[in-house]
Design an enzyme around this catalytic site. Structure first.
Site, short mmCIF file in Angstrom:
data_model
loop_
_atom_site.label_atom_id
_atom_site.label_comp_id
_atom_site.label_asym_id
_atom_site.label_seq_id
_atom_site.Cartn_x
_atom_site.Cartn_y
_atom_site.Cartn_z
N GLY A 88 14.20 8.65 4.70
CA GLY A 88 13.52 7.36 4.73
C GLY A 88 14.36 6.39 5.53
O GLY A 88 15.48 6.71 5.96
N GLY A 90 16.85 4.24 5.97
CA GLY A 90 18.03 3.85 5.21
C GLY A 90 18.77 2.68 5.82
O GLY A 90 19.64 2.08 5.18
N ASP A 122 25.55 2.10 4.12
CA ASP A 122 25.57 0.63 4.02
C ASP A 122 24.36 -0.03 4.66
O ASP A 122 24.21 -1.25 4.60
CB ASP A 122 26.87 0.08 4.62
CG ASP A 122 27.00 0.38 6.10
OD1 ASP A 122 26.07 1.02 6.66
OD2 ASP A 122 28.01 -0.02 6.70
N ARG A 173 13.57 -2.42 17.58
CA ARG A 173 12.97 -1.28 18.27
C ARG A 173 11.46 -1.41 18.26
O ARG A 173 10.87 -1.83 17.28
CB ARG A 173 13.41 -0.01 17.54
CG ARG A 173 12.90 1.26 18.13
CD ARG A 173 13.79 2.41 17.72
NE ARG A 173 13.59 2.79 16.32
CZ ARG A 173 14.29 3.77 15.72
NH1 ARG A 173 15.21 4.43 16.40
NH2 ARG A 173 14.08 4.08 14.48
N ASP A 249 13.05 14.69 11.25
CA ASP A 249 12.89 13.26 10.95
C ASP A 249 13.09 12.42 12.22
O ASP A 249 12.86 11.21 12.20
CB ASP A 249 13.86 12.81 9.85
CG ASP A 249 15.29 13.22 10.11
OD1 ASP A 249 15.53 14.43 10.31
OD2 ASP A 249 16.17 12.35 10.15
P1 AMP Z 1 19.80 9.86 11.74
O1 AMP Z 1 20.80 10.94 11.75
O2 AMP Z 1 20.23 8.69 12.50
O3 AMP Z 1 18.45 10.33 12.13
O4 AMP Z 1 19.68 9.38 10.23
C1 AMP Z 1 19.31 10.24 9.20
C2 AMP Z 1 19.03 9.47 7.95
O5 AMP Z 1 20.21 8.80 7.51
C3 AMP Z 1 17.97 8.41 8.10
O6 AMP Z 1 17.14 8.47 6.96
C4 AMP Z 1 18.74 7.12 8.15
O7 AMP Z 1 17.99 6.03 7.65
C5 AMP Z 1 19.95 7.43 7.29
N1 AMP Z 1 21.13 6.61 7.69
C6 AMP Z 1 21.82 6.74 8.82
N2 AMP Z 1 22.80 5.81 8.88
C7 AMP Z 1 22.72 5.07 7.76
C8 AMP Z 1 23.44 3.96 7.23
N3 AMP Z 1 24.47 3.39 7.89
N4 AMP Z 1 23.08 3.48 6.03
C9 AMP Z 1 22.05 4.02 5.36
N5 AMP Z 1 21.33 5.06 5.78
C10 AMP Z 1 21.65 5.59 6.98
MG MG Z 2 16.81 9.24 12.64
#
Ligand code: AMP
Ligand code: MG
Length: 479
Positions: A88, A90, A122, A173, A249
């Protein structure tokens, strides 16, 4: 006075199993880094407001605009092959949607603070990844690759703790939507078939309205997504772009590139190239991207199975047939994109010529982008730019396939960029911002990468390959 952005939200009207409402979480002292005035204009955003301090406050999450209804959306995803049933937004927040002409766009803050999907993170983003995404996504758009866009970048005036403290940033974005393969996979994993159907109906109505009246819109949706993704990844291959984190995702059903984390444009050509520091198994290496796309589509199809037919066997058979078409569909796009780089139509001869060129580029450790630029030059100057006899032989074969030099040149000029967002320049732009609070390099780079096919850019520093001590071998999400 009319509202500076006229929101027209639809996703937040879906059942509340699709998202969580999330209040804004202000930051200490937001400052403008960059505003995309052209994109704002195309979205019908009030240009005076867009240049005002109020825009900085809104895109920092410090002020709300009327009509905005912020939500964090839920999804799941296969991450490096392993299924995670609940991810989700995050660190992101969907402010709302804009209707512009006939298209609907999501406006999303990235780095906007924790949500119920943050899983211990965070919810914030350092400024570096914001600058990186801004440069690469806008370059992609200018290169003609389907992509999410960057509307606004701010620094937050707060520190974000990563390996070391870094300045915080927020990116705004813009995307056709943020519906991911993983969004479908979330409802499928929950065995929430009503939610799955609602999501599919919503997706079809929003993105593929022509399918509404077809006999099996869900199967048609699968076929449409297969086509979009095949086209997208063939684009990536033609530009030497390595996404780096092709988890489901991070795959949008619209076929737009999303999530510019540890991505990279190759300098020296290598089929096995991997930059992403988190891709230890080289799962998402350059040469694997088409087959990974196919695998991802397979998991997407699996999520759709309950919708395809009441009879499970027929569902599986239909999905299989649709998926089996992927290699040929991909090949069709890939051959066209590849041949265009040589100024040729897609034929068996141009395909084999292209593959031979890739082999020579790899053998001779040559820069992918600059080598195609040299080819264009070779057309008009008739000189051996590549000395080795194998290259001379290759060049003769190539030339023998060209009937109309002017037409070939025109095609090559729009298929072979002079400027790609090279990693060493991105890192320099980030270092300038971090160490000196200077954004000139970022701005100059942005101007260059958003004008990639202009031959006048050929001599710019942004068109040059990295020197030996400038080569970047690893890229990081940094988030
Ligand atoms: P990504 O690898 O960027 O596609 O992120 C994978 C998941 O990790 C997604 O659901 C993001 O919302 C969550 N996420 C990545 N960085 C953070 C962060 N700094 N704080 C909270 N959730 C994160
Ligand atoms: Mg992502």
């Amino acid at each position: 006075m009319s509202a500076p952005i006229s929101f027209s939200n639809s996703y937040c009207k879906l059942p509340d199993t699709f998202y969580t409402r999330q209040p804004l979480q202000p930051v200490a002292s937001p400052a403008l880094v960059h505003a995309n005035i052209e994109l704002a204009a195309s979205l019908g955003i009030d240009p005076d407001w867009f240049r005002s301090e109020s825009a900085v406050a809104v895109f920092a999450g410090n002020e709300s605009l009327s009509g905005s209804d912020p939500i964090a959306t839920v999804y799941a995803g296969f991450q490096f092959g392993n299924f995670n049933p609940r991810l989700g937004d995050g660190r992101a927040l969907l402010l709302g949607e804009i209707l512009s002409e006939d298209a609907r766009f999501d406006l999303q803050l990235k780095g906007s603070g924790p949500t119920s999907y943050s899983r211990g993170g965070d919810g914030r983003s350092p400024l570096g990844p914001v600058l990186r995404e801004y440069l690469v996504s806008e370059a992609m758009a200018a290169l003609g690759v389907p992509t999410t866009r960057s509307l606004f970048a701010i620094s937050t005036g707060e520190l974000v703790q990563r390996e070391r403290p870094e300045p915080g940033g927020i990116l705004t974005r813009v995307a056709q939507s943020h519906i991911r393969f993983g969004t479908f996979q979330y409802f499928s994993a929950q065995q929430d078939h009503a939610g799955l159907r609602e999501l599919a109906d919503y997706t079809i109505a929003r993105h593929f309205p022509a399918l509404v009246t077809t006999t099996n819109p869900y199967l048609k949706l699968l076929e449409a997504v297969i086509d979009k993704v095949a086209c997208l990844v063939s684009h990536w291959q033609s530009l030497g772009f390595i996404h780096g984190v092709m988890n489901t995702d991070n795959m949008l059903v619209t076929g737009e590139t999303v999530d510019y984390g540890p991505c990279a444009f190759m300098d020296t050509f290598s089929q096995a190239a991997v930059y992403s520091a988190i891709d230890q198994g080289a799962r998402y290496a350059f040469q694997n991207q088409p087959s990974i796309a196919h695998w991802n589509l397979m998991t997407f199809a699996q999520a759709l199975l309950p919708l395809l037919d009441d009879d499970e066997h027929l569902s599986i058979a239909a999905a299989k047939t649709a998926l089996e078409a992927f290699p040929e569909i991909f090949d069709g796009y890939w051959r066209r994109h590849s041949a265009a780089k040589l100024g040729l139509p897609a034929t068996d001869a141009s395909t084999s010529l292209y593959l031979d060129m890739l082999r020579l580029l790899e053998r001779d450790k040559m820069d992918f982008t600059l080598s195609f630029n040299a080819l264009v030059q070779n057309l008009s100057e008739d000189q051996a730019i590549f000395e080795h006899p194998d290259w001379q032989h290759w060049t003769e074969r190539w030339r023998s396939l060209i009937d109309d030099i002017t037409a070939a040149e025109a095609l090559m000029m729009t298929s072979n960029p002079y400027v790609i967002p090279r990693n060493h320049q991105i890192e320099f732009a980030i270092a300038e911002a971090y160490q000196h609070d200077r954004f000139e390099h970022f701005s100059e780079m942005l101007a260059a990468v958003t004008d990639p096919y202009n031959p006048e850019r050929a001599d710019s520093i942004f068109a040059q390959a990295p020197g030996p001590d400038q080569i970047v071998r690893r890229t990081f999400c940094g988030t």
